[in-house]
Design a protein around this motif. Structure first.
Motif, PDB file in Angstrom:
ATOM      1  N   ALA A 112      -4.984   7.335   6.059  1.00  0.00           N
ATOM      2  CA  ALA A 112      -5.330   6.165   5.255  1.00  0.00           C
ATOM      3  C   ALA A 112      -6.445   6.505   4.273  1.00  0.00           C
ATOM      4  O   ALA A 112      -6.523   5.943   3.184  1.00  0.00           O
ATOM      5  CB  ALA A 112      -5.750   5.012   6.155  1.00  0.00           C
ATOM      6  N   ARG A 113      -7.298   7.448   4.661  1.00  0.00           N
ATOM      7  CA  ARG A 113      -8.354   7.873   3.743  1.00  0.00           C
ATOM      8  C   ARG A 113      -7.778   8.555   2.511  1.00  0.00           C
ATOM      9  O   ARG A 113      -8.337   8.470   1.421  1.00  0.00           O
ATOM     10  CB  ARG A 113      -9.323   8.823   4.456  1.00  0.00           C
ATOM     11  CG  ARG A 113     -10.150   8.143   5.531  1.00  0.00           C
ATOM     12  CD  ARG A 113     -11.251   9.047   6.036  1.00  0.00           C
ATOM     13  NE  ARG A 113     -12.203   8.338   6.871  1.00  0.00           N
ATOM     14  CZ  ARG A 113     -13.447   8.752   7.094  1.00  0.00           C
ATOM     15  NH1 ARG A 113     -13.867   9.880   6.538  1.00  0.00           N
ATOM     16  NH2 ARG A 113     -14.254   8.054   7.855  1.00  0.00           N
ATOM     17  N   LEU A 114      -6.658   9.247   2.681  1.00  0.00           N
ATOM     18  CA  LEU A 114      -6.009   9.867   1.526  1.00  0.00           C
ATOM     19  C   LEU A 114      -5.491   8.804   0.564  1.00  0.00           C
ATOM     20  O   LEU A 114      -5.496   9.005  -0.656  1.00  0.00           O
ATOM     21  CB  LEU A 114      -4.862  10.768   1.980  1.00  0.00           C
ATOM     22  CG  LEU A 114      -5.238  11.944   2.874  1.00  0.00           C
ATOM     23  CD1 LEU A 114      -3.985  12.718   3.264  1.00  0.00           C
ATOM     24  CD2 LEU A 114      -6.236  12.860   2.165  1.00  0.00           C
ATOM     25  N   GLY A 160       0.779  -1.232   0.000  1.00  0.00           N
ATOM     26  CA  GLY A 160       0.000   0.000   0.000  1.00  0.00           C
ATOM     27  C   GLY A 160       0.804   1.273   0.000  1.00  0.00           C
ATOM     28  O   GLY A 160       0.229   2.365  -0.002  1.00  0.00           O
ATOM     29  N   SER A 161       2.129   1.174  -0.013  1.00  0.00           N
ATOM     30  CA  SER A 161       2.967   2.372   0.081  1.00  0.00           C
ATOM     31  C   SER A 161       3.227   3.047  -1.262  1.00  0.00           C
ATOM     32  O   SER A 161       3.772   4.147  -1.312  1.00  0.00           O
ATOM     33  CB  SER A 161       4.314   2.003   0.714  1.00  0.00           C
ATOM     34  OG  SER A 161       4.993   1.035  -0.083  1.00  0.00           O
ATOM     35  N   HIS A 162       2.833   2.418  -2.361  1.00  0.00           N
ATOM     36  CA  HIS A 162       3.240   2.858  -3.693  1.00  0.00           C
ATOM     37  C   HIS A 162       2.661   4.199  -4.112  1.00  0.00           C
ATOM     38  O   HIS A 162       3.216   4.875  -4.973  1.00  0.00           O
ATOM     39  CB  HIS A 162       2.871   1.800  -4.729  1.00  0.00           C
ATOM     40  CG  HIS A 162       1.419   1.417  -4.716  1.00  0.00           C
ATOM     41  ND1 HIS A 162       0.817   0.847  -3.620  1.00  0.00           N
ATOM     42  CD2 HIS A 162       0.438   1.538  -5.642  1.00  0.00           C
ATOM     43  CE1 HIS A 162      -0.460   0.614  -3.878  1.00  0.00           C
ATOM     44  NE2 HIS A 162      -0.718   1.037  -5.089  1.00  0.00           N
ATOM     45  N   LEU A 163       1.536   4.597  -3.518  1.00  0.00           N
ATOM     46  CA  LEU A 163       0.935   5.889  -3.870  1.00  0.00           C
ATOM     47  C   LEU A 163       1.287   6.981  -2.861  1.00  0.00           C
ATOM     48  O   LEU A 163       0.808   8.109  -2.992  1.00  0.00           O
ATOM     49  CB  LEU A 163      -0.584   5.752  -4.003  1.00  0.00           C
ATOM     50  CG  LEU A 163      -1.058   4.755  -5.074  1.00  0.00           C
ATOM     51  CD1 LEU A 163      -2.578   4.721  -5.157  1.00  0.00           C
ATOM     52  CD2 LEU A 163      -0.462   5.076  -6.433  1.00  0.00           C
ATOM     53  N   ARG A 164       2.115   6.660  -1.886  1.00  0.00           N
ATOM     54  CA  ARG A 164       2.641   7.654  -0.950  1.00  0.00           C
ATOM     55  C   ARG A 164       3.940   8.176  -1.565  1.00  0.00           C
ATOM     56  O   ARG A 164       4.973   7.548  -1.492  1.00  0.00           O
ATOM     57  CB  ARG A 164       2.888   7.025   0.419  1.00  0.00           C
ATOM     58  CG  ARG A 164       3.380   7.987   1.491  1.00  0.00           C
ATOM     59  CD  ARG A 164       2.361   9.067   1.817  1.00  0.00           C
ATOM     60  NE  ARG A 164       1.178   8.576   2.457  1.00  0.00           N
ATOM     61  CZ  ARG A 164       0.961   8.537   3.781  1.00  0.00           C
ATOM     62  NH1 ARG A 164       1.898   8.957   4.600  1.00  0.00           N
ATOM     63  NH2 ARG A 164      -0.185   8.110   4.259  1.00  0.00           N
ATOM     64  N   ARG A 165       3.883   9.317  -2.226  1.00  0.00           N
ATOM     65  CA  ARG A 165       4.966   9.769  -3.105  1.00  0.00           C
ATOM     66  C   ARG A 165       6.227  10.126  -2.331  1.00  0.00           C
ATOM     67  O   ARG A 165       6.203  10.961  -1.421  1.00  0.00           O
ATOM     68  CB  ARG A 165       4.503  10.994  -3.907  1.00  0.00           C
ATOM     69  CG  ARG A 165       3.146  10.836  -4.589  1.00  0.00           C
ATOM     70  CD  ARG A 165       3.126   9.666  -5.543  1.00  0.00           C
ATOM     71  NE  ARG A 165       1.836   9.559  -6.215  1.00  0.00           N
ATOM     72  CZ  ARG A 165       1.524   8.628  -7.101  1.00  0.00           C
ATOM     73  NH1 ARG A 165       2.416   7.725  -7.429  1.00  0.00           N
ATOM     74  NH2 ARG A 165       0.334   8.623  -7.667  1.00  0.00           N
ATOM     75  N   THR A 166       7.319   9.474  -2.706  1.00  0.00           N
ATOM     76  CA  THR A 166       8.606   9.730  -2.074  1.00  0.00           C
ATOM     77  C   THR A 166       9.678   9.845  -3.156  1.00  0.00           C
ATOM     78  O   THR A 166       9.434   9.574  -4.327  1.00  0.00           O
ATOM     79  CB  THR A 166       8.995   8.599  -1.111  1.00  0.00           C
ATOM     80  OG1 THR A 166       9.106   7.378  -1.864  1.00  0.00           O
ATOM     81  CG2 THR A 166       7.973   8.441  -0.007  1.00  0.00           C
ATOM     82  N   ASN A 167      10.860  10.232  -2.741  1.00  0.00           N
ATOM     83  CA  ASN A 167      11.986  10.366  -3.655  1.00  0.00           C
ATOM     84  C   ASN A 167      13.031   9.306  -3.338  1.00  0.00           C
ATOM     85  O   ASN A 167      13.765   9.421  -2.350  1.00  0.00           O
ATOM     86  CB  ASN A 167      12.592  11.771  -3.554  1.00  0.00           C
ATOM     87  CG  ASN A 167      13.690  11.997  -4.569  1.00  0.00           C
ATOM     88  OD1 ASN A 167      13.552  11.618  -5.729  1.00  0.00           O
ATOM     89  ND2 ASN A 167      14.777  12.609  -4.150  1.00  0.00           N
ATOM     90  N   GLU A 168      13.061   8.256  -4.134  1.00  0.00           N
ATOM     91  CA  GLU A 168      14.044   7.185  -4.035  1.00  0.00           C
ATOM     92  C   GLU A 168      14.241   6.689  -2.605  1.00  0.00           C
ATOM     93  O   GLU A 168      13.370   6.071  -2.033  1.00  0.00           O
ATOM     94  CB  GLU A 168      15.362   7.649  -4.680  1.00  0.00           C
ATOM     95  CG  GLU A 168      15.219   7.913  -6.176  1.00  0.00           C
ATOM     96  CD  GLU A 168      16.518   8.313  -6.840  1.00  0.00           C
ATOM     97  OE1 GLU A 168      17.347   8.975  -6.199  1.00  0.00           O
ATOM     98  OE2 GLU A 168      16.700   7.944  -8.013  1.00  0.00           O
ATOM     99  N   TRP A 225       0.353   0.418   8.578  1.00  0.00           N
ATOM    100  CA  TRP A 225       1.377   1.449   8.745  1.00  0.00           C
ATOM    101  C   TRP A 225       0.794   2.850   8.689  1.00  0.00           C
ATOM    102  O   TRP A 225       1.444   3.814   9.101  1.00  0.00           O
ATOM    103  CB  TRP A 225       2.460   1.310   7.674  1.00  0.00           C
ATOM    104  CG  TRP A 225       1.963   1.398   6.258  1.00  0.00           C
ATOM    105  CD1 TRP A 225       1.580   0.349   5.469  1.00  0.00           C
ATOM    106  CD2 TRP A 225       1.782   2.576   5.471  1.00  0.00           C
ATOM    107  NE1 TRP A 225       1.170   0.802   4.237  1.00  0.00           N
ATOM    108  CE2 TRP A 225       1.289   2.165   4.216  1.00  0.00           C
ATOM    109  CE3 TRP A 225       1.997   3.936   5.704  1.00  0.00           C
ATOM    110  CZ2 TRP A 225       0.993   3.063   3.190  1.00  0.00           C
ATOM    111  CZ3 TRP A 225       1.701   4.836   4.685  1.00  0.00           C
ATOM    112  CH2 TRP A 225       1.199   4.395   3.443  1.00  0.00           C
ATOM    113  N   SER A 226      -0.410   2.990   8.175  1.00  0.00           N
ATOM    114  CA  SER A 226      -1.001   4.306   7.977  1.00  0.00           C
ATOM    115  C   SER A 226      -2.065   4.570   9.026  1.00  0.00           C
ATOM    116  O   SER A 226      -2.960   3.737   9.234  1.00  0.00           O
ATOM    117  CB  SER A 226      -1.619   4.390   6.576  1.00  0.00           C
ATOM    118  OG  SER A 226      -2.163   5.655   6.334  1.00  0.00           O
ATOM    119  N   GLU A 227      -1.958   5.737   9.707  1.00  0.00           N
ATOM    120  CA  GLU A 227      -2.969   6.095  10.680  1.00  0.00           C
ATOM    121  C   GLU A 227      -4.323   6.278   9.982  1.00  0.00           C
ATOM    122  O   GLU A 227      -4.392   6.497   8.779  1.00  0.00           O
ATOM    123  CB  GLU A 227      -2.573   7.367  11.436  1.00  0.00           C
ATOM    124  CG  GLU A 227      -2.432   8.600  10.570  1.00  0.00           C
ATOM    125  CD  GLU A 227      -1.055   8.729   9.932  1.00  0.00           C
ATOM    126  OE1 GLU A 227      -0.335   7.717   9.872  1.00  0.00           O
ATOM    127  OE2 GLU A 227      -0.727   9.831   9.480  1.00  0.00           O
TER     128      GLU A 227
END
Length: 270
Positions: free
Chosen positions: A234-236, A141-149, A228-230
């Motif tokens: 998580a709604r976002l 589920g982390s793939h849409l939580r945008r991060t940089n490398e 992992w998401s509060e």
């Protein structure tokens, strides 16, 4: 790749959108697994330029082509990335016995805000991976939580993370943005993972078996909460999945509990 009818269902595709991966245990025949490690050790994987079509990247008879011609693999890949993708890159990852270190948690991308397109990464495990061999750690589920490398590299453990153990011949297809890392190998055995990253060449719209598109399990799959998401944020994540599902289905009316419709409401505007 082989033409196949082994496409994912809408429910399976929705689970990929929610979780960021599709796993197929022991899908590769034993004979191909037996070929793989000696060929990997011999360095027989060809150099491939970025953006090379699959048929040009991997010749007939090669491990890579044989892997991609397995009907279930070909069907799942077409379902997610579309027909005739190009090869971004490929690499054999080896974790030595008692190596003593691990990869930091990371995503294989710079910040990528695309909702209507994504790359798919195939990870192939030719041997059994046991718990002491480390395995690939990922955060569903982390793939849409945008991060940089490797910005996530400072995180050591997250609730709900998984450390892959699997039988030989397992293939996992990942959204390119999922947070993951190769874990430390504490066993006496070399651990191998072969990765191929694919870029789409067509719009990723209804590329799977859509006969069950109206199944209520689609919305259920897209509504899953990950540990992992509060609760609030998580709604976002669910909202991001709604936007992605709208793009993948070309259905701007799709919604879950009116969330996207409500925030898009602009009365009186063209």
């Amino acid at each position: 790749m082989t033409t196949t009818k082994h496409l994912l269902t809408s429910v399976e595709t929705a689970r990929f959108v929610a979780n960021g991966y599709h796993r197929m245990d022991a899908i590769v025949p034993p004979g191909l697994n037996e070929r793989a490690i000696p060929e990997f050790d011999a360095g027989q994987q060809p150099h491939v330029d970025y953006g090379t079509p699959v048929k040009d990247a991997f010749p007939e008879g090669s491990i890579s082509r044989a892997l991609l011609d397995i009907p279930a693999v070909a069907g799942a890949l077409q379902s997610l990335v579309g027909p005739d993708p190009t090869v971004d890159h490929h690499h054999v990852h080896v974790r030595e016995p008692h190596e003593g270190n691990a990869q930091p948690l990371h995503g294989d991308a710079i910040i990528d805000t695309r909702i209507d397109a994504f790359d798919v990464q195939l990870m192939y495990y030719p041997q059994e991976v046991t718990a002491d061999m480390g395995g690939t750690l990922s955060v569903p589920g982390s793939h849409l939580r945008r991060t940089n490398e490797s910005d996530t590299g400072r995180y050591q453990n997250l609730r709900g993370q998984t450390r892959l153990t699997c039988p030989p011949g397992t293939v996992v297809l990942l959204h390119h943005g999922i947070w993951h890392g190769g874990r430390r190998n504490d066993s006496d055995i070399r651990r191998y993972m072969y990765k191929i990253r694919f870029n789409p060449t067509v719009p990723q719209v209804r590329t799977w078996d859509v006969s069950d598109l109206d199944d209520p399990q689609v919305a259920e799959a897209l509504s899953v909460f990950h540990p992992w998401s509060e609760h609030a944020t998580a709604r976002l994540e669910i909202y991001n999945r709604i936007k992605m599902w709208r793009a993948l289905t070309n259905d701007p009316s799709f919604d879950i509990d009116y969330w996207a419709t409500r925030v898009a409401n602009r009365p009186g505007r063209v």
